[in-house]
Enzyme design. Structure first.
Site, PDB file in Angstrom:
ATOM      1  CD  GLU A  57     -16.417  13.153 -13.177  1.00 35.43           C
ATOM      2  OE1 GLU A  57     -16.510  13.737 -12.357  1.00 35.43           O
ATOM      3  OE2 GLU A  57     -17.250  12.125 -13.393  1.00 35.43           O
ATOM      4  CG  PHE A 116     -22.702   8.798 -19.619  1.00 35.64           C
ATOM      5  CD1 PHE A 116     -23.758   8.568 -20.635  1.00 35.64           C
ATOM      6  CD2 PHE A 116     -22.759   7.937 -18.430  1.00 35.64           C
ATOM      7  CE1 PHE A 116     -24.268   7.171 -20.509  1.00 35.64           C
ATOM      8  CE2 PHE A 116     -23.210   6.652 -18.535  1.00 35.64           C
ATOM      9  CZ  PHE A 116     -23.987   6.517 -19.571  1.00 35.64           C
ATOM     10  CG  PHE A 155     -20.794  13.017 -15.804  1.00 35.54           C
ATOM     11  CD1 PHE A 155     -21.928  13.486 -15.734  1.00 35.54           C
ATOM     12  CD2 PHE A 155     -20.705  11.333 -15.989  1.00 35.54           C
ATOM     13  CE1 PHE A 155     -22.938  12.770 -15.549  1.00 35.54           C
ATOM     14  CE2 PHE A 155     -21.719  10.570 -15.856  1.00 35.54           C
ATOM     15  CZ  PHE A 155     -23.012  11.313 -15.361  1.00 35.54           C
ATOM     16  CG  HIS A 188     -26.819   9.723 -18.516  1.00 32.90           C
ATOM     17  ND1 HIS A 188     -27.654  10.195 -17.552  1.00 32.90           N
ATOM     18  CD2 HIS A 188     -25.630   9.074 -17.970  1.00 32.90           C
ATOM     19  CE1 HIS A 188     -27.028  10.097 -16.232  1.00 32.90           C
ATOM     20  NE2 HIS A 188     -25.979   9.219 -16.589  1.00 32.90           N
TER      21      HIS A 188
HETATM   22  C1  TPP Z   1     -20.018  13.739 -11.933  1.00 32.54           C
HETATM   23  C2  TPP Z   1     -20.564  12.305 -12.281  1.00 32.54           C
HETATM   24  N1  TPP Z   1     -19.582  11.250 -12.612  1.00 32.54           N
HETATM   25  C3  TPP Z   1     -19.678  10.296 -12.835  1.00 32.54           C
HETATM   26  C4  TPP Z   1     -21.148   9.769 -12.838  1.00 32.54           C
HETATM   27  C5  TPP Z   1     -21.453   8.319 -13.372  1.00 32.54           C
HETATM   28  N2  TPP Z   1     -22.075   7.617 -12.259  1.00 32.54           N
HETATM   29  C6  TPP Z   1     -23.458   7.561 -12.010  1.00 32.54           C
HETATM   30  S1  TPP Z   1     -23.542   6.658 -10.443  1.00 32.54           S
HETATM   31  C7  TPP Z   1     -22.058   6.239  -9.963  1.00 32.54           C
HETATM   32  C8  TPP Z   1     -21.427   5.650  -8.996  1.00 32.54           C
HETATM   33  C9  TPP Z   1     -22.205   6.417  -7.680  1.00 32.54           C
HETATM   34  O1  TPP Z   1     -21.868   5.446  -6.401  1.00 32.54           O
HETATM   35  P1  TPP Z   1     -22.333   6.198  -4.976  1.00 32.54           P
HETATM   36  O2  TPP Z   1     -21.932   7.602  -5.114  1.00 32.54           O
HETATM   37  O3  TPP Z   1     -21.418   5.328  -4.087  1.00 32.54           O
HETATM   38  O4  TPP Z   1     -24.026   5.771  -5.103  1.00 32.54           O
HETATM   39  P2  TPP Z   1     -24.411   4.393  -5.156  1.00 32.54           P
HETATM   40  O5  TPP Z   1     -24.782   4.217  -6.555  1.00 32.54           O
HETATM   41  O6  TPP Z   1     -23.635   3.406  -4.586  1.00 32.54           O
HETATM   42  O7  TPP Z   1     -25.731   4.836  -4.444  1.00 32.54           O
HETATM   43  C10 TPP Z   1     -21.194   7.023 -11.158  1.00 32.54           C
HETATM   44  C11 TPP Z   1     -19.837   6.959 -11.277  1.00 32.54           C
HETATM   45  C12 TPP Z   1     -22.168  10.698 -12.468  1.00 32.54           C
HETATM   46  N3  TPP Z   1     -23.244  10.435 -12.441  1.00 32.54           N
HETATM   47  N4  TPP Z   1     -21.759  11.893 -12.170  1.00 32.54           N
END
Ligand code: TPP
Ligand code: TPP
Ligand code: MG
Ligand code: MG
Lengths: 382, 324, 382, 324
Positions: free
Chosen positions: D60, D83, D86, D127
């Site tokens: 972010e 969301f 963040f 969220h």
């Molecule tokens: C700081 C932040 N930005 C955005 C999100 C939204 N978000 C939740 S899970 C996700 C993807 C996560 O991917 P990864 O770290 O590769 O984990 P995976 O789901 O593949 O296990 C995102 C973008 C968040 N939770 N926190």
């Protein structure tokens, strides 16, 4: 910290005639020397003003780092973007910022680029698209924040169809910030023409670099991003120029972000109030012997580019110029208190003085189009 | 009793709490042998060593995040933010992780996050902030800001012993300008209690931190004109001492809210809301706010002077208020 | 993404009899299988509850990743600390969290660890210093924040004289956050016994890992910190165990933070609402063939540890157990609305249900002290 | 005129502005081919490609920081925070870099940072946030939050064309629940202007976002009891439309401040302060706040329902207010 600063041996070596620095004309070499000397003299003059309580707040020197600061910036084209930190006076001089702008800032004059609203080198220059001028975006105090912004500048310029390489400097300590990480990774993924100069000057405020990172070479800070990185002797101006130039060209050619680590030393305390008693004397002594300006004089002598007498003349010119500029700035007014509420939003058009740029007395040389074109010697600008 | 500065009082609280409780440790940037940017932690490293004086990388989120983790293990970390402005760099960790932990899973986070706030010293936009309003909408955090050396010591001790995360703002303008008689040893100022610093009948100046002194000067000037201002020093900014606020307003019927942060969106809003909601009956005049201008903190002394609340501004507003 | 997952060839190889996994007893191998199967069955049951609208909010599967999640956690001692993410159901099962706790959380029951206040695996367990239990700190949604907290847990435990290794899992996407960087660097500089498991499961939500980082191997995310790192085939449970065990031991021995990259695949969408049409079918097919549970059955067969019939029995046991636990949780009440304001500060003592722990039916084996001691088979716990 | 949802209105504004002005581009997580977590940017990638739909890493601060840089180069970035919660992760970049830039050096930062806010959908503590109060003490930022599909389009267009940084909060509860007649093409709702949504004489409910609809329902219920509530939809949260606020209170003499964020330290404080300072003469009763409880946003539906403001709570408070 590193065993031995290295250059990227694959592409060129110090003795290599293909070294970019071999292409530098005599005037350009002298110009580099002049910028580094001017940076030092501007700061020396700031020390005087500081002692006279004319500087508001802290004064941060780049003593011992002028060489890398100038030589990295010298690798840029005139229209590139720079995001200097507090110790990159050399880069600002190299990009042609008139010294009076620095004095105005430090003395919080109403005539300064920030009109007395912000500190030291927190200046911004966003030229018209057609102007033959650099983009300059000074830092905010929150360390690391410049890196994502630098990436955005280079990305935005590319989007606008007027690509610029962005060069951002960062201290060893500042590489520990989350903003640094996010900006580096973003630049890597987006293949942004960003060159980051990471300055290992052995300390972050009072903290030796070993308390800041568990890696031995600062350029390894780029390893997590897939960003090309090298380490160079930061007090050898031509070596720095060579490395920086190669990286700038690579970035411009679309090879993505680059990180150049420079091995150097902060020769004074963090700021004037800091006597830096935590720095071992032996370390300081060792680096005193490696003073970049002194070393560069040797190179100029060896190359037959200039005798000491000529260099002494340049020194004097820089010193006098700095003094005149300081004096001129000191006579300018502080900002009008009534202006305090002006210009928070765009609908209140509150005029900002544009930064003044000057050309160096050596700007007449052909060759690389990195420098401002000749126009006037420095003395005429005060 | 020894006369010590606000800064020495903070240091004394740290020193005594570390001596008394081995779970207490400090962490932050340059706080080790160097003693911190303002020398608040001077001497701690010599006494307690690397193990309990953790000099960290420039990583505010890691400072607060690791403090949260250490507190889960039973430690009582006191984090220094070199200038409180940089608390913006760990805003997420504080508001989302630390503040919600107890509510979510019953896992208390007994950490203190302290640092120098405030202007008046030519610090410019990023070394002068008063960040309390950023955190006022976050339940689970406590916030304190002392105005005296005594409170500086007593509130810090209370903060360290508190079982919840406490933001402790120390006003850098007061560091060496304010001296008090402060006893050695246990001095605890309870969190959540405001203090009437000056009794008065004509209006209440509700304030805290460095502005308490501005309020004193204004009150003195007003007294010359026959206006008796009560000065209420909030000391704790979250949770606010509603009883003290309402009691004073019930007595004087006029409220002047004085704070150094920017006027809009500042803590004065919350104060005004409490008063306008719960002491409406008692109000004989509008609630007035005296605060900084709605601009970034400017650097040049004439600008900063124009920016900040001043004795004159308070006196003017108070006079209008009593004449209403 | 990587050419070929590697193990650290300097210290051991898959075929090496010194592999830690060679020390695992038959019961331990079966236990690992059981935990992975249980994780899958718990999630399968959650899918049912989700379809019945009994799950509040989103449901995030770890299908295909159960193996790495179990095998990494299996390398820990019982009193170590874990900071799982949403896809580390396997780690939670391995640490002995009773499945009902998961169902309670997903269905927002008042009996859950968060008393319906927080989602899915956002659970916390801070045992008394003398209890033979793990520290569990679930994530908050802000990705990356767990890493500094994990570092602090291990640091704090060391300070208290009761050292624990902390293991934190992190997704490929989450490694792009500033919090990750700051926590990693902090752990490196402070030589904290932290083992980070970085899961390259090919996607972060809809984004393939190449849009997340410009490095080819996820474990290189550790290179900027001077943190030891390796990459392992995440669907080979014994290889993961081997690598994790070596790292855990190194961390425990004072060698500082470690990062284990696991090469695996998220076999479903980001959450149940996501049909993941952006994932090429060929990629999914390739990874389907590498299902960690299926592979591990093969290993168990080959080693003569268990016949398929025995393993089928375990499968059934896990499935029935999950079903019973889900049913039990579903009959528990939602939280009392009047409780909404309780327990924000310490001065309002609002009781939190402690997490329940269970021992696996295979817990009777000697050898590594990583597992809960035997007490009851799972069935007895419902 | 076509009837479109709040969400479609946002998408339409993005689409039209990108078509009309090549400087406009969008960036954020999963906003490319996938179309974003809520599908707000669906179709943009297909139309405008990678060059103008920048799918970023989970960073972010880099999103906002690089947007600042790009805006310096003349671009008009629109950042999506997946969301809005963040946004805490780029708090520093927004409050310290973006907000101060023009004041410090005259360098405007025409960026928009938008994302789904608000509760009511079982999103839990991270969220569901309404973050406006975090940013209210930061001059240089603007903030808007539409309550209708029409405003969703019109305010986003205004935000994109604005020369200053604008935080655009879109309430996820309204995404698909609200439909309006919204003309295709240029619909611009000026920033800084509130709207009286319902005329009334007995009290003013000052609100915005999803709570506007709660206010409508409450007003309808109140009307049944003979109480005529005026509903003022702020639309812009910074800078506030003081004139509209004061005019309405001057008319009804009673103010009920309704917002979905936590009560303490919320925007209601600023509203109360403005009214108590500038409309004191007109007030016939205390200023009342109806907002969420001072706790993290709880997840379980019964808890969240108890947490959030409701029609009943508004009706109760309004009745007490008019009976005062
Ligand atoms: C700081 C932040 N930005 C955005 C999100 C939204 N978000 C939740 S899970 C996700 C993807 C996560 O991917 P990864 O770290 O590769 O984990 P995976 O789901 O593949 O296990 C995102 C973008 C968040 N939770 N926190
Ligand atoms: C986010 C943040 N944290 C802390 C500081 C305070 N601070 C200012 S300069 C400095 C040291 C910087 O060291 P380094 O990055 O190595 O640069 P150098 O001064 O050596 O050039 C610190 C800690 C800051 N400006 N920003
Ligand atoms: Mg340094
Ligand atoms: Mg992933």
């Amino acid at each position: 910290m590193p065993d031995k600063p290295i250059l990227n041996a694959d592409e060129w070596r110090i003795a290599d005639p293909d070294r970019p620095s071999e292409q530098l004309s005599r005037e350009q070499l002298l110009e580099m020397y002049y910028f580094a000397r001017l940076a030092r003299e501007v700061e020396e003059r700031l020390v005087v003003l500081f002692r006279q309580s004319k500087v508001i707040g802290g004064l941060y020197r780049s003593l011992g780092q002028e060489g890398e600061s100038v030589a990295t910036a010298y690798a840029l084209e005139r229209r590139d973007a720079v995001l200097p930190l507090i110790r990159n006076m050399g880069a600002l001089m190299t990009m042609g910022v008139r010294p009076i702008e620095i004095f105005r800032q430090y003395m919080a004059r109403g005539t300064s680029n920030s009109r007395g609203r912000d500190l030291n080198i927190h200046i911004v220059h966003l030229p018209d698209a057609d102007a033959d001028e650099p983009v300059i975006v000074g830092p905010i105090s929150m360390l690391g924040d410049s890196i994502p912004v630098a990436a955005g500048i280079a990305m935005g310029a590319r989007m606008r169809g007027r690509p610029r390489v962005a060069m951002a400097w960062i201290g060893d300590g500042a590489t520990s910030t989350g903003a640094f990480h996010e900006g580096m990774n973003f630049a890597a993924v987006q293949k942004i023409p960003l060159v980051v100069v990471a300055e290992d000057n052995k300390y972050a405020y009072s903290k030796p670099i070993a308390r800041q990172m568990a890696i031995r070479r600062i350029d390894e800070r780029a390893a997590s991003y897939g960003i090309a990185h090298e380490l160079v002797d930061g007090n050898d101006m031509l070596a720095v120029y060579d490395a920086a130039r190669v990286m700038v060209e690579r970035a411009r050619a679309g090879e993505g972000a680059q990180l150049l680590g420079v091995d150097t030393m902060r020769m004074q305390g963090h700021a004037q109030h800091d006597d830096a008693r935590y720095v071992p004397k032996a370390l300081l002594d060792a680096w005193t012997a490696k003073d970049p300006l002194r070393q560069f004089r040797g190179v100029l002598n060896d190359r037959g580019a200039a005798h000491d007498r000529e260099l002494d003349d340049i020194d004097k010119m820089a010193k006098d110029y700095a003094a005149r500029e300081a004096e001129a700035a000191a006579s300018e007014p502080l900002p009008d208190p009534a202006s305090v509420v002006r210009g928070v939003y765009a609908d209140d058009p509150y005029t900002v003085p544009k930064l003044e740029f000057v050309r160096s007395p050596f700007a007449g040389s052909p060759g690389l189009k990195t420098r401002p074109t000749p126009e006037a010697v420095a003395g005429d600008d005060t | 009793m020894p006369l010590i500065t606000y800064l020495e009082a903070i240091r004394q609280a740290l020193f005594e709490e570390m001596e008394a409780d081995e779970r207490v440790f400090v962490m932050g940037e340059d706080i080790g042998a160097y003693g911190g940017a303002f020398k608040v932690t001077e001497g701690l490293h010599e006494k307690f060593g690397d193990a309990r004086v953790v000099d960290t990388p420039i990583s505010e989120s890691a400072i607060v995040g690791s403090a949260i983790g250490a507190s889960y293990m039973g430690m009582r970390p006191v984090c220094e933010i070199q200038f409180i402005d940089f608390i913006a760099c760990c805003f997420d960790m504080l508001t989302n992780f630390a503040a919600t932990s107890r509510y979510r899973n019953g896992a208390g986070v007994p950490i203190v996050v302290r640092g120098p706030c405030g202007g008046g010293v030519g610090g410019g936009p990023f070394h002068s902030l008063n960040p309390e309003a950023y955190f006022l909408n976050t339940p689970g955090l406590k916030m304190v800001e002392p105005a005296t050396a005594y409170d500086a010591k007593g509130l810090l001790k209370a903060a360290i012993r508190d079982d919840d995360p406490v933001l402790y703002f120390e006003h850098k303008f007061l560091y060496r300008r304010i001296k008090d008689e402060v006893p050695a040893g246990d001095v605890v100022v309870p969190i959540g209690k405001a203090a009437v610093r000056r009794e008065g009948s004509d209006l209440t100046i509700i304030t805290f931190g460095a502005m308490v002194h501005t309020a004193f000067d204004a009150a003195a000037a007003l007294a010359g004109d026959g206006v008796q201002a009560e000065v209420l020093d909030l000391r704790t900014l979250a949770p606010l001492d509603r009883d003290a606020i309402l009691a004073s307003v019930a007595k004087t019927n006029r409220a002047l809210l004085l704070y150094e942060a920017r006027r809009t969106g500042g803590i004065g809003g919350e104060l005004a809301a409490i008063i306008a909601e719960e002491a409406f009956e008692y109000l004989d005049a509008p609630i007035v706010r005296v605060a900084s201008e709605d601009v970034p903190v400017p650097y040049a002394p004439p600008l900063e002077a124009a920016f900040l609340p001043s004795v004159d501004k308070v006196v003017d507003a108070a006079k209008k208020l009593v004449q209403y």
